[in-house]
Design an enzyme around this catalytic site. Structure first.
Site, short mmCIF file in Angstrom:
data_model
loop_
_atom_site.label_atom_id
_atom_site.label_comp_id
_atom_site.label_asym_id
_atom_site.label_seq_id
_atom_site.Cartn_x
_atom_site.Cartn_y
_atom_site.Cartn_z
N LYS A 75 0.92 -1.43 0.12
CA LYS A 75 -0.12 0.14 0.06
C LYS A 75 0.74 1.26 0.13
O LYS A 75 0.87 2.00 -0.79
CB LYS A 75 -0.71 0.04 1.36
CG LYS A 75 -1.82 -1.33 1.31
CD LYS A 75 -2.98 -0.91 2.38
CE LYS A 75 -2.24 -1.05 3.79
NZ LYS A 75 -1.77 -2.36 4.17
N ARG A 86 -10.40 0.11 7.72
CA ARG A 86 -9.84 -0.89 8.04
C ARG A 86 -11.09 -1.62 8.74
O ARG A 86 -10.85 -2.92 9.03
CB ARG A 86 -8.55 -1.16 9.15
CG ARG A 86 -7.28 -0.92 8.65
CD ARG A 86 -6.22 -1.00 9.63
NE ARG A 86 -4.94 -1.72 9.33
CZ ARG A 86 -4.00 -1.09 8.93
NH1 ARG A 86 -4.05 0.39 8.58
NH2 ARG A 86 -2.70 -1.58 8.93
N ARG A 110 11.23 -6.13 5.73
CA ARG A 110 11.11 -4.86 6.03
C ARG A 110 11.57 -4.59 7.52
O ARG A 110 12.13 -3.62 7.91
CB ARG A 110 9.54 -4.32 6.06
CG ARG A 110 9.26 -2.91 6.32
CD ARG A 110 8.22 -2.47 6.06
NE ARG A 110 7.20 -3.00 6.68
CZ ARG A 110 5.66 -2.62 6.63
NH1 ARG A 110 5.20 -2.22 5.74
NH2 ARG A 110 4.74 -3.21 7.48
N ARG A 120 10.73 -1.72 11.89
CA ARG A 120 9.43 -1.40 12.52
C ARG A 120 9.06 -2.20 13.62
O ARG A 120 9.35 -3.37 13.42
CB ARG A 120 8.40 -1.36 11.46
CG ARG A 120 7.78 -0.21 11.14
CD ARG A 120 6.84 -0.30 9.93
NE ARG A 120 5.57 -0.70 10.54
CZ ARG A 120 4.49 -0.60 9.83
NH1 ARG A 120 4.55 -0.07 8.83
NH2 ARG A 120 3.49 -1.28 10.23
N ARG A 123 -1.78 -9.39 13.21
CA ARG A 123 -1.98 -8.29 11.97
C ARG A 123 -2.67 -9.08 11.11
O ARG A 123 -3.76 -8.65 10.51
CB ARG A 123 -0.85 -7.56 11.61
CG ARG A 123 -0.34 -6.56 12.86
CD ARG A 123 0.92 -6.13 12.34
NE ARG A 123 1.17 -5.23 11.54
CZ ARG A 123 2.44 -5.19 10.63
NH1 ARG A 123 3.26 -5.96 11.34
NH2 ARG A 123 2.52 -4.25 9.69
P1 AMP Z 1 0.17 0.29 8.88
O1 AMP Z 1 1.31 1.16 8.84
O2 AMP Z 1 -1.06 0.65 7.97
O3 AMP Z 1 0.23 -1.02 8.64
O4 AMP Z 1 -0.52 0.39 10.42
C1 AMP Z 1 0.27 0.07 11.44
C2 AMP Z 1 -0.61 -0.28 12.58
O5 AMP Z 1 -1.31 1.20 13.17
C3 AMP Z 1 -1.88 -1.23 12.52
O6 AMP Z 1 -1.49 -2.36 12.76
C4 AMP Z 1 -2.91 -0.49 13.61
O7 AMP Z 1 -2.64 -1.11 14.94
C5 AMP Z 1 -2.88 0.82 13.63
N1 AMP Z 1 -3.52 1.43 12.48
C6 AMP Z 1 -3.25 2.08 11.27
N2 AMP Z 1 -4.43 2.48 10.46
C7 AMP Z 1 -5.52 1.99 11.25
C8 AMP Z 1 -6.96 1.91 11.08
N3 AMP Z 1 -7.18 2.56 10.11
N4 AMP Z 1 -7.57 1.57 12.10
C9 AMP Z 1 -7.13 0.95 13.31
N5 AMP Z 1 -5.80 0.87 13.35
C10 AMP Z 1 -4.98 1.46 12.49
#
Ligand code: AMP
Length: 193
Positions: free
Chosen positions: A14, A89, A128, A134, A145
């Site tokens: 993404k 999400r 990554r 991270r 996840r």
């Molecule tokens: P990402 O970088 O998009 O993979 O997001 C990392 C983490 O941030 C996720 O595993 C969630 O814990 C939190 N997060 C990011 N976007 C959302 C969302 N739209 N709703 C809930 N948690 C989120």
């Protein structure tokens, strides 16, 4: 430019494809994961709350996320379209996004779904972890996840199909990053004709 929702499992690309779309079409970009990581880095109250969920591989509660999204969206420059990366999400977030945009005379535009097999995703995320360090890219949290994605997020794909805006791109068919981005660019161009 029409807004774009970029949708897919952790590690599906993404962020990578969003950056490439931004570079080509000059759109705005909201990555909710990046917003939350910046809050954590800056030690804000929101960051403290978010960290607990992120480290556990869980989603931040919808009500909090919807507020964060709306305030971030309202700070974006208007008129060039926005890519929503990592949001929505859950179905509740999707409904809230649709309403929030309608209230502002805007709409969701198109949804780009990235479909990648789980073994490929796991390999990418572990890589990554080495490259970017991270905290949530470790095997145990990645597995959580994936579970969250399967149960809470993946059902949204059908929701977007019913909205008539879903465009799906499968790694197993397109096979390379170049193949993926070429097909994505074509779809974005077509949608904006
Ligand atoms: P990402 O970088 O998009 O993979 O997001 C990392 C983490 O941030 C996720 O595993 C969630 O814990 C939190 N997060 C990011 N976007 C959302 C969302 N739209 N709703 C809930 N948690 C989120």
């Amino acid at each position: 430019m029409k807004n774009i929702i970029i949708f897919g499992a952790p590690g599906s690309g993404k962020g990578t494809y969003s950056d490439m779309i931004v570079e080509k079409f000059g759109m705005g970009h909201i990555s909710t994961g990046d917003v939350l990581r910046a809050e954590i880095k800056n030690g804000t109250e929101l960051g403290k709350i978010a960290k607990g969920y992120i480290d556990e591989g869980q989603l931040i509660p919808d009500s909090l996320m919807v507020d964060i999204l709306a305030s971030t969206y309202d700070r974006q420059p208007k008129g060039c379209g926005v890519i929503f990366d990592g949001f929505p999400r859950t179905i509740a977030q999707a409904e809230a996004l649709k309403t929030m945009l309608a209230e502002r005379g805007d709409d969701m535009g198109l949804m780009i779904e990235l479909v990648v097999e789980e073994d490929v995703l796991m390999a990418r995320l572990l890589n990554r972890a080495i490259e970017q360090g991270r905290a949530d890219d470790n095997k145990e949290t990645i597995q959580k996840r994936f579970d969250v994605y399967r149960t809470q997020t993946a059902p949204l794909s059908e929701w977007f199909a019913k909205e008539g805006i879903r465009h799906t791109f499968a790694w197993s068919e397109l096979k390379t990053k170049e193949g993926m981005i070429e097909a994505i660019f074509q779809t974005v161009e077509q949608a904006n004709k």
